[in-house]
Design an enzyme around this catalytic site. Sequence first.
Site, PDB file in Angstrom:
ATOM      1  N   HIS A   1      52.389  39.009  -0.487  1.00 55.81           N
ATOM      2  CA  HIS A   1      51.304  39.704  -1.189  1.00 55.81           C
ATOM      3  C   HIS A   1      49.968  39.574  -0.467  1.00 55.81           C
ATOM      4  O   HIS A   1      49.049  40.335  -0.737  1.00 55.81           O
ATOM      5  CB  HIS A   1      51.187  39.177  -2.620  1.00 55.81           C
TER       6      HIS A   1
ATOM      7  N   ASP B   1      42.031  41.064   2.047  1.00 55.14           N
ATOM      8  CA  ASP B   1      42.865  41.140   0.851  1.00 55.14           C
ATOM      9  C   ASP B   1      44.178  41.791   1.247  1.00 55.14           C
ATOM     10  O   ASP B   1      44.178  42.739   2.043  1.00 55.14           O
ATOM     11  CB  ASP B   1      42.166  42.004  -0.217  1.00 55.14           C
TER      12      ASP B   1
END
Length: 456
Positions: A156, A364
Amino acid sequence: MSRLVVVSNRVAPVDEGKTASGGLAVAVLAALKETGGIWFGWSGEVVEAAADHPKLFNVGRLTYATLDLTAQDHDEYYNGFANRTLWPLFHYRLDLHSFTRRDYAGYLRVNSLFASKLAPLLEPDDLVWVQDYHLVPMGEALKRAGFTGRLGFFLHTPFPACEVLRALPSHADLVRSLCAYDVVGFQSHRDANSFYSYINSETTGTVTADGTVSAFGRTLRAAAFPIGVDTENVARMAEGAQRSPQTVRMQESLDDKHLIIGVDRLDYSKGLVHRFAAFERLLEAYPENRGRATFMQVAPPTRTDVPEYAEIRRELEEAAGRINGRFADIDWVPIRYLNRNVSRRALAGFFRIARIAVVTPLRDGMNLVAKEYIASQSAKNPGVLILSEFAGAAEQLTEALLVNPYDIDEMAEAMQSAMNMDVSERQNRWQAMFTTLQETDVSIWRSNFIDALRAV
Ligand code: ADQ
């Protein structure tokens, strides 16, 4: 049909009324609800002596299987290696990255423990899908525990460039562990390319154009599988929420001022200090926005046992206090800073009425807030997304105002253009991004990954 078994560090609260603030939890729950299966992971409890067997409970077609951790395991595996070694490293923060052999041993130990407790629950044709950086060695450990079926892994977070990854003393073991899976998924092409370049430059392995990796005596598929949100559902929720008491209260409190919104876990990767500085610059450089724009940052604290998180919290409180002290007027406070969770429905309502969302992480993996914001807009009068080029989402949401979050002036300029953007430009940008989100929502992410795993 094979069962799906999802393994993640935390298993999300079963009570759906509760708010899960992690992006992973949101996405995985949506995936498992569709197929049924097992969700295995840490219960979130730290205990003196861990039980021998996982706690099992069923909700519909879904079985939750959870283990508690001892204080030592929690400290070394979770606070230590996962959150003080891998998290900063994967987010390019070598300044915050620390490595100890003790934490690394704890990380390997907990991964082996998880594998030994999960293995007896598995059937040979299960599809096991391991999630995220906490559990990279889990696949190898499951094989040692006797599982012979198909294994997938999804990261992720970003996967860092080779030279950054090499700062991890155990980098070679980490990549070898990844190669024990049959399918390895990354958030973006940039991340997949970093993995390929590690294989090409640091191992004797090879990578073909379609992402087939041969290394460490194994062949696997490694590719980008960008995670999405439940687009239609978020859109429906936002439309309904705009009439909810909380949204109405928020709207009234704004008193016709434009709302600029930021929603993030309180984490140094999210670029909050830079974002606050950019809002301050907006008020300095374009004084017409004083009394015209209100910036609300929602940032619930996470990982509060890790000292770097207390530090970022202190910095932000200071910045919010300084900026409010400098610019506030009797009827206007520039920054509303909330350190808490907000229900998903209330968030959707706030997104709906926010003229601008600022999603400006320094790094991110994907960033689901960017996608939720777009999904929440009205087609007639959509807001503007300001998005960091270092979020995985920037590969897909190219019609956002893309910014470099280290450039405070550029972010302030983007806020200024968003404040003044005419409705037709807002509609065009939004429509293109909304279509992308419909084509790449969370169920498509899930089925693309599982199809790839089934095809092994
Ligand atoms: P996160 O770092 O947690 O996720 P993000 O993708 O933005 O970041 O997901 C956060 C989720 O929590 C969103 O669904 C958001 O709505 C929710 N949330 C955040 N603050 C909240 C609040 N105050 N109240 C309620 N809900 C809140 C990690 C990676 C990301 C990746 C996701 C999914 O760091 O890069 O996109 O996993 O893969």
